[in-house]
Design a protein around this motif. Structure first.
Motif, PDB file in Angstrom:
ATOM      1  N   GLY A 121       0.749  -1.228  -0.287  1.00 43.50           N
ATOM      2  CA  GLY A 121       0.162  -0.215  -0.295  1.00 43.50           C
ATOM      3  C   GLY A 121       0.482   1.240  -0.044  1.00 43.50           C
ATOM      4  O   GLY A 121      -0.104   2.202   0.133  1.00 43.50           O
ATOM      5  N   ARG A 122       1.834   0.927  -0.254  1.00 44.55           N
ATOM      6  CA  ARG A 122       2.806   2.347  -0.159  1.00 44.55           C
ATOM      7  C   ARG A 122       3.058   2.562  -1.534  1.00 44.55           C
ATOM      8  O   ARG A 122       2.373   2.520  -2.946  1.00 44.55           O
ATOM      9  N   THR A 123       3.394   5.055  -1.883  1.00 49.00           N
ATOM     10  CA  THR A 123       3.797   4.878  -2.765  1.00 49.00           C
ATOM     11  C   THR A 123       4.466   5.299  -3.081  1.00 49.00           C
ATOM     12  O   THR A 123       5.341   5.453  -2.379  1.00 49.00           O
ATOM     13  N   ASP A 149      13.425   4.791  -8.741  1.00 46.48           N
ATOM     14  CA  ASP A 149      12.912   4.916  -7.684  1.00 46.48           C
ATOM     15  C   ASP A 149      13.775   6.403  -7.526  1.00 46.48           C
ATOM     16  O   ASP A 149      15.128   6.758  -6.814  1.00 46.48           O
ATOM     17  N   ILE A 150      12.427   7.780  -7.318  1.00 48.27           N
ATOM     18  CA  ILE A 150      12.451   8.568  -6.771  1.00 48.27           C
ATOM     19  C   ILE A 150      12.735   9.158  -6.035  1.00 48.27           C
ATOM     20  O   ILE A 150      12.067  10.525  -5.712  1.00 48.27           O
ATOM     21  N   THR A 151      11.644   7.912  -5.022  1.00 48.76           N
ATOM     22  CA  THR A 151      10.889   8.593  -3.549  1.00 48.76           C
ATOM     23  C   THR A 151      11.773   9.694  -3.233  1.00 48.76           C
ATOM     24  O   THR A 151      11.482  10.765  -2.256  1.00 48.76           O
ATOM     25  N   GLU A 152      12.729   8.779  -2.649  1.00 53.17           N
ATOM     26  CA  GLU A 152      13.952   9.578  -1.576  1.00 53.17           C
ATOM     27  C   GLU A 152      14.422  11.052  -2.029  1.00 53.17           C
ATOM     28  O   GLU A 152      14.694  11.977  -1.652  1.00 53.17           O
ATOM     29  N   LEU A 156      14.090  14.765  -0.155  1.00 51.62           N
ATOM     30  CA  LEU A 156      15.397  15.319  -0.217  1.00 51.62           C
ATOM     31  C   LEU A 156      15.042  16.903  -0.384  1.00 51.62           C
ATOM     32  O   LEU A 156      15.255  17.920  -0.311  1.00 51.62           O
ATOM     33  N   GLN A 157      14.629  17.641  -2.089  1.00 48.83           N
ATOM     34  CA  GLN A 157      13.750  18.639  -2.676  1.00 48.83           C
ATOM     35  C   GLN A 157      13.120  19.094  -2.093  1.00 48.83           C
ATOM     36  O   GLN A 157      13.180  19.727  -1.810  1.00 48.83           O
TER      37      GLN A 157
END
Length: 176
Positions: A121-123, A149-152, A156-157
């Motif tokens: 269920g995570r996005t 994956d660009i979640t992190e 940070l942005q």
């Protein structure tokens, strides 16, 4: 031994030598094909970005381990799904439109930020690059997607933006 027999023996030796050369060439080509397949398999299995293939209807046909790790489904489960089944709801319409344009030949590929919903269920935000694979006759055959994956990176942005806003507010307060 007659002259005719000698000619037949010579022809048999020639043909045998030609067949042996053909067999050696075929074995060499098969060995090169096996090496090429192994190289591709190693890349597909070990590349640090997610890769998946679908048919033109979006049914997952293959996914590499990194893609499986990214969205939390094993490959067996993914093969029973469409790639849209794990796409975030608000991103589905744009993916459908871009994929239709891709299959119609209006665009050569597309790249965009999108979201997947993991099995738990995570996005997950990804940079997705999607292109079309064609068969030997040039007809659309499969769709291949490459996702990172660009979640992190996005977190940070956002943190940097928040910090910059806080610093700007602090400077404005100090100047006041």
């Amino acid at each position: 031994v007659t002259g005719r027999t000698r000619r037949i023996e010579a022809a048999v030796r020639q043909r045998t030598a030609a067949l042996e050369d053909e067999v050696r060439e075929r074995e060499r080509a098969e060995a090169e094909t096996r090496e090429s397949e192994q190289r591709f398999r190693n890349i597909f299995e070990n590349v640090p970005i997610g890769v998946f293939y679908t048919d033109l209807e979006g049914n997952v046909k293959r996914a590499n381990p990194r893609f499986c790790d990214l969205i939390g489904y094993d490959e067996t489960a993914l093969r029973k799904m469409r790639w849209l089944d794990c796409t975030y709801g608000e991103d589905v319409a744009q993916d459908l439109e871009l994929t239709a344009q891709l299959v119609r030949g209006e665009i050569p590929m597309y790249r965009r930020h999108k979201r997947f919903v993991t099995q738990d269920g995570r996005t997950v935000w990804v940079q997705a690059t999607v292109s079309l694979l064609r068969d030997g006759a040039g007809q659309p055959q499969r769709i291949v997607g490459v996702v990172e994956d660009i979640t992190e990176h996005l977190r940070l942005q956002e943190a940097e933006k928040a910090r910059d806003l806080a610093e700007a507010a602090n400077r404005a307060k100090s100047e006041f």
